[in-house]
Scaffold this active site. Structure first.
Site, PDB file in Angstrom:
ATOM      1  CE1 TYR A  70       1.028  -0.473   4.359  1.00 54.75           C
ATOM      2  CE2 TYR A  70       0.274   2.110   4.601  1.00 54.75           C
ATOM      3  CZ  TYR A  70       0.767   0.839   4.963  1.00 54.75           C
ATOM      4  OH  TYR A  70       1.277   1.205   6.116  1.00 54.75           O
ATOM      5  CE  LYS A  81       3.022   2.759   2.995  1.00 58.00           C
ATOM      6  NZ  LYS A  81       3.098   3.342   4.404  1.00 58.00           N
ATOM      7  CD  GLU A 119      10.129   1.171  10.393  1.00 54.45           C
ATOM      8  OE1 GLU A 119      10.278   2.458   9.851  1.00 54.45           O
ATOM      9  OE2 GLU A 119       9.964   0.083  10.010  1.00 54.45           O
ATOM     10  CG  LEU A 146       8.683   2.323   4.659  1.00 60.56           C
ATOM     11  CD1 LEU A 146       8.270   0.890   4.209  1.00 60.56           C
ATOM     12  CD2 LEU A 146       7.392   2.383   5.249  1.00 60.56           C
TER      13      LEU A 146
HETATM   14  C1  LIG Z   1       6.519   1.444   9.430  1.00 60.70           C
HETATM   15  C2  LIG Z   1       6.574   3.242   8.769  1.00 60.70           C
HETATM   16  N1  LIG Z   1       7.408   3.714   9.725  1.00 60.70           N
HETATM   17  C3  LIG Z   1       7.675   4.518   8.305  1.00 60.70           C
HETATM   18  C4  LIG Z   1       6.670   5.067   7.980  1.00 60.70           C
HETATM   19  C5  LIG Z   1       6.688   6.922   7.402  1.00 60.70           C
HETATM   20  O1  LIG Z   1       6.669   7.185   5.720  1.00 60.70           O
HETATM   21  P1  LIG Z   1       5.989   8.375   4.691  1.00 60.70           P
HETATM   22  O2  LIG Z   1       7.175   8.800   5.751  1.00 60.70           O
HETATM   23  O3  LIG Z   1       6.045   7.489   3.568  1.00 60.70           O
HETATM   24  O4  LIG Z   1       4.740   8.014   5.559  1.00 60.70           O
HETATM   25  C6  LIG Z   1       5.773   4.385   8.039  1.00 60.70           C
HETATM   26  C7  LIG Z   1       4.366   5.533   7.039  1.00 60.70           C
HETATM   27  O5  LIG Z   1       2.949   4.679   6.953  1.00 60.70           O
HETATM   28  C8  LIG Z   1       5.324   3.538   7.985  1.00 60.70           C
HETATM   29  O6  LIG Z   1       4.615   2.557   8.611  1.00 60.70           O
END
Ligand SMILES: Cc1ncc(COP(=O)(O)O)c(C=O)c1O
Length: 285
Positions: free
Chosen positions: A33, A146, A179, A204
């Site tokens: 997603y 993701k 994270e 991620l």
């Molecule tokens: C586990 C995780 N880390 C980091 C992020 C941040 O990613 P982004 O800046 O692309 O939204 C997300 C966003 O959903 C996430 O689910």
């Protein structure tokens, strides 16, 4: 006009938007997603999100259900039909529908679902710092993809909410923060360095993280991509999280102990406002 959602080529009233119960996303979390933020009608870093979508699909061996250009048209239609000025667009692609079996084959037809929702405009303004708790990171070893498989993230976030916190920082077996449950984690040291974990398989690779690195570099801030511990975070002058939903959100408390003066700090505030301007500028080019 009521909310419209997209399911495999059809724009439907949200309460009629349905997928098959044998969809592998429903059965196994077998899909990926993206979430793109909309600020002042503009899609923040859309190209980077689509690049990451391609990456996730490739790593999972799922074909793209339509061309990138066609996908952009659907996204823009969804923003228009749902009248989103400030909000989020969510889209997911699953491997497809088949009789339940763990093993999949390469010939399946991927399924695309999209929703959009409005959010308050105030999200881009300066904000009060939030609370964060730490939890063990219980996820698999390919957190760079993701995927829809978010159970450990959901459990971590629920624990945070139950503790009156905004986010949970997940801590790996060596005692380092990986994270947040749905955001990337940052600290600012007393020396003024911005610390965030490198984008390996362990986390991620956040699109907001990437944009914030670019903006921090433009401001001659020193960025060090390395893991940090919760103890180090408590020594930091500031901490914050980044994500499409949170943008840059200051963190004032970790596991009940204040970070810095417990309020939003100048670096997080500056980067939050800069991100908003960056999106406006980006879309104008
Ligand atoms: C586990 C995780 N880390 C980091 C992020 C941040 O990613 P982004 O800046 O692309 O939204 C997300 C966003 O959903 C996430 O689910």
């Amino acid at each position: 006009m009521s909310r419209v959602s997209y399911v495999n080529g059809r724009y439907l009233p949200h309460d009629q938007a349905e997928i098959h119960i044998d969809d592998r996303g429903y059965q196994f979390g077998d899909g990926i997603y993206e979430v793109v933020t909309v600020i002042n009608g503009k899609l923040a870093d859309l190209e980077w999100h689509l690049d990451r979508l391609n990456y996730s699909l490739t790593e999972m061996g799922i074909p793209m259900p339509m061309s990138r250009a066609a996908l952009k048209i659907v996204i823009r239609n969804m923003i228009r039909m749902n009248r989103i000025t400030y909000g989020l667009v969510y889209f997911q692609i699953t491997r497809g529908v088949m009789r339940r079996d763990h093993a999949y084959n390469a010939l399946m037809t991927p399924q695309l679902v999209m929703t959009a929702k409005s959010m308050p405009k105030v999200r881009h303004q300066e904000m009060a710092a939030v609370k964060v708790i730490t939890v063990p990171d219980q996820r698999w070893q390919r957190r760079d993809i993701k995927t829809l498989q978010l159970l450990p993230n959901c459990m971590a976030k629920t624990k945070a909410v139950e503790a009156g916190a905004y986010e949970a920082w997940m801590v790996d077996g060596d005692g380092f923060v990986t994270e947040g449950s749905s955001s990337n984690a940052w600290i600012v040291t007393a020396e003024g360095e911005l610390i965030t974990r490198p984008a390996t398989f362990d986390i991620l690779s956040g699109i907001t993280r990437k944009a914030v690195i670019a903006m921090a570099e433009q401001r001659n801030l020193k960025i060090v991509e390395r893991p940090f511990t919760p103890a180090e975070a408590l020594e930091a002058t500031e901490a914050f999280v980044t994500s499409a939903t949170s943008l840059v959100t200051p963190v004032g408390e970790l596991d009940g102990t204040r970070i810095g003066d417990g309020d939003s700090g100048p670096v997080a505030n500056a980067l939050r406002l800069a991100y908003y301007e960056f999106i406006n500028r980006q879309a104008a080019e």
